[in-house]
Design an enzyme around this catalytic site. Structure first.
Site, mmCIF file in Angstrom:
data_model
loop_
_atom_site.group_PDB
_atom_site.id
_atom_site.type_symbol
_atom_site.label_atom_id
_atom_site.label_comp_id
_atom_site.label_asym_id
_atom_site.label_seq_id
_atom_site.Cartn_x
_atom_site.Cartn_y
_atom_site.Cartn_z
ATOM 1 N N GLU A 89 -9.722 5.590 -40.743
ATOM 2 C CA GLU A 89 -9.557 4.830 -39.488
ATOM 3 C C GLU A 89 -8.117 4.790 -38.960
ATOM 4 O O GLU A 89 -7.568 3.723 -38.676
ATOM 5 C CB GLU A 89 -10.131 3.410 -39.667
ATOM 6 C CG GLU A 89 -11.600 3.455 -40.091
ATOM 7 C CD GLU A 89 -12.244 2.079 -40.265
ATOM 8 O OE1 GLU A 89 -11.542 1.065 -40.202
ATOM 9 O OE2 GLU A 89 -13.469 2.041 -40.467
ATOM 10 N N ASN A 101 -11.337 10.159 -42.072
ATOM 11 C CA ASN A 101 -12.644 9.541 -41.840
ATOM 12 C C ASN A 101 -12.494 8.438 -40.798
ATOM 13 O O ASN A 101 -11.524 7.678 -40.828
ATOM 14 C CB ASN A 101 -13.098 8.952 -43.194
ATOM 15 C CG ASN A 101 -14.523 8.496 -43.239
ATOM 16 O OD1 ASN A 101 -15.432 9.273 -42.949
ATOM 17 N ND2 ASN A 101 -14.744 7.230 -43.613
ATOM 18 N N HIS A 160 -21.538 4.767 -37.733
ATOM 19 C CA HIS A 160 -22.105 3.410 -37.671
ATOM 20 C C HIS A 160 -22.587 3.217 -36.235
ATOM 21 O O HIS A 160 -21.830 2.778 -35.370
ATOM 22 C CB HIS A 160 -21.045 2.364 -38.007
ATOM 23 C CG HIS A 160 -20.620 2.381 -39.442
ATOM 24 N ND1 HIS A 160 -21.470 2.053 -40.471
ATOM 25 C CD2 HIS A 160 -19.433 2.692 -40.022
ATOM 26 C CE1 HIS A 160 -20.827 2.150 -41.634
ATOM 27 N NE2 HIS A 160 -19.592 2.545 -41.384
ATOM 28 N N GLU A 203 -21.073 7.497 -43.269
ATOM 29 C CA GLU A 203 -21.422 6.070 -43.451
ATOM 30 C C GLU A 203 -22.555 5.678 -42.509
ATOM 31 O O GLU A 203 -22.509 4.617 -41.866
ATOM 32 C CB GLU A 203 -20.198 5.173 -43.181
ATOM 33 C CG GLU A 203 -18.973 5.559 -43.991
ATOM 34 C CD GLU A 203 -17.799 4.590 -43.836
ATOM 35 O OE1 GLU A 203 -17.961 3.502 -43.245
ATOM 36 O OE2 GLU A 203 -16.712 4.936 -44.327
ATOM 37 N N ASP A 231 -25.429 4.318 -40.420
ATOM 38 C CA ASP A 231 -26.443 3.282 -40.228
ATOM 39 C C ASP A 231 -26.680 3.121 -38.729
ATOM 40 O O ASP A 231 -25.836 3.529 -37.921
ATOM 41 C CB ASP A 231 -26.138 1.947 -40.943
ATOM 42 C CG ASP A 231 -24.730 1.413 -40.762
ATOM 43 O OD1 ASP A 231 -24.101 1.687 -39.717
ATOM 44 O OD2 ASP A 231 -24.261 0.672 -41.655
#
Ligand code: XIL
Length: 370
Positions: A184, A225, A261, A290, A292
């Site tokens: 990030e 990432n 996400h 990651e 979702d």
């Protein structure tokens, strides 16, 4: 069966169509398939139904047929739940510790390291013949207070950062498939996030971190990432430019991790495939790290169906790009999802529900991987 693609012009429209294999090729292919099935080299009807030796194929099995992995994040407290660990150990071939390898967990006092949570997950993964994505060496969140509660000179912080990366990447040397080296690093508008590292060390901290991680574990694949970089746009463009610069300077960067996400209310990142492809063309791996797909609660049949479509579409996008190496969900069950605690009123983001029952998203994943 292999088919070839040709572009033809019909009238003023340029279309891409699929050439049908000739009858002879079909007959030969049919004969070959019969021989392979009889020899047990490939499965018969059972394999087509998603079974092998009477056992249903897992997401990992299906992904492996495409040369990809299918992973899940997990976290230490959940490992006491036997029904949970049974699925975690069987359905996936890649594991990411959700918290256990973060700075607060691994260096709670300066120079005092605690590998217990990370080790527990690495050992479990090894027992289950799974690989591990290391997450994460440098991040502005979940830092220990000894690091955030005082001022550092550039020389001091550089030494602190180098020591942390060396200690952790050395400890897990040979035990992790990859590292999210920096997590990030950018803002939404593509400017550098003003983290303690950026403010004190300047943008060069990213190249330094990659070089140190490479020295400490030369075989781990090294990633940057981030979230909200699934679609093209200012933030993902910033990664594209940075990756290009780092490659040109010979900095050891192997891949870009797209956290993915997603949230139904914000729309699907329709340029995902194009975005994955441009990173591939720089000679980089990509991964959905990651995944979702959260929604405003309550979950309705409609939302759950749309969520399934998104899981399918993301998987298809990854499979369409050769260097998209795998997909990891940010834990696999709503029972242990991080979403409800962080996004008030949202949840139901994962392919298994709170009772560990598969949701439409799970079947959509299987379909995309077939
Ligand atoms: C999350 C964990 O899942 C939570 O348990 C923790 O409380 C906060 O962090 N992006 C990341 C992950 O890179 O490390 C975050 O994990 C989720 C967002």
């Amino acid at each position: 069966m292999s088919t070839t693609s040709t572009t033809s012009t019909i009238g003023s429209e340029s279309t891409t169509r699929t050439t049908r294999p000739s009858r002879t090729r079909l007959r030969l292919a049919g004969a070959l398939a019969t021989v392979l099935v009889a020899a047990g080299v490939v499965g018969g009807p059972a394999a087509q139904a998603g079974e092998q030796h009477g056992k249903p194929l897992t997401l990992a099995d299906l992904a492996q047929r495409h040369g990809r992995y299918f992973g899940s994040a997990t976290d230490n407290p959940e490992l006491t739940d036997p029904a949970y660990t049974a699925l975690l150990g069987s359905e996936f071939d890649m594991i990411t510790p959700g918290n256990g390898m973060k700075w607060y967990a691994t260096e709670p006092q300066q120079g005092v390291f605690d590998w217990s949570n990370g080790d527990e997950i690495v050992n479990l993964a090894r027992a289950n013949h799974q690989k591990v994505r290391g997450h994460t060496l440098v991040w502005h969140n979940q830092l220990p207070s000894w690091l955030t509660s005082r001022e550092w000179t550039a020389d001091e912080l550089r030494a602190v950062l180098k020591n942390h990366i060396f200690a952790e990447a050395r400890h897990y040397r040979g035990k992790v498939y990859s590292w999210d080296v920096v997590n990030e690093a950018f803002n939404e508008d593509g400017t550098y996030r003003e983290t303690i590292f950026y403010k004190t060390l300047g943008p060069g901290y990213i190249a330094d971190a990659l070089r140190w991680a490479h020295q400490a574990d030369p075989h781990a694949k090294l990633y940057l990432n981030d979230y909200n970089i699934e679609a093209t746009g200012p933030k993902s463009d910033a990664y594209y430019q940075l990756a290009k610069d780092l490659k040109a300077q010979g900095v050891p960067l192997d891949g870009i991790g797209l956290q993915a996400h997603l949230a139904l209310q914000y729309g699907y990142p329709t340029t995902l495939e194009e975005n994955l492809r441009r990173f591939s063309q720089l000679g980089l791996d990509t991964a959905l790290t990651e995944v979702d797909v959260r929604m405003l609660l309550p979950a309705t049949e409609e939302k759950v169906a749309q969520q399934a479509d998104w899981y399918r579409d993301m998987t298809e996008a990854c499979l369409a790009v050769r260097r998209c190496v795998g997909i990891t969900v940010w834990d696999y069950t709503d029972k242990y999802s991080w979403i409800p605690a962080v996004f008030t009123g949202e949840g139901a983001a994962l392919p298994w529900d709170e009772q560990l029952q598969p949701k439409p998203a799970y079947f959509a994943l299987r379909e995309a991987l077939k």
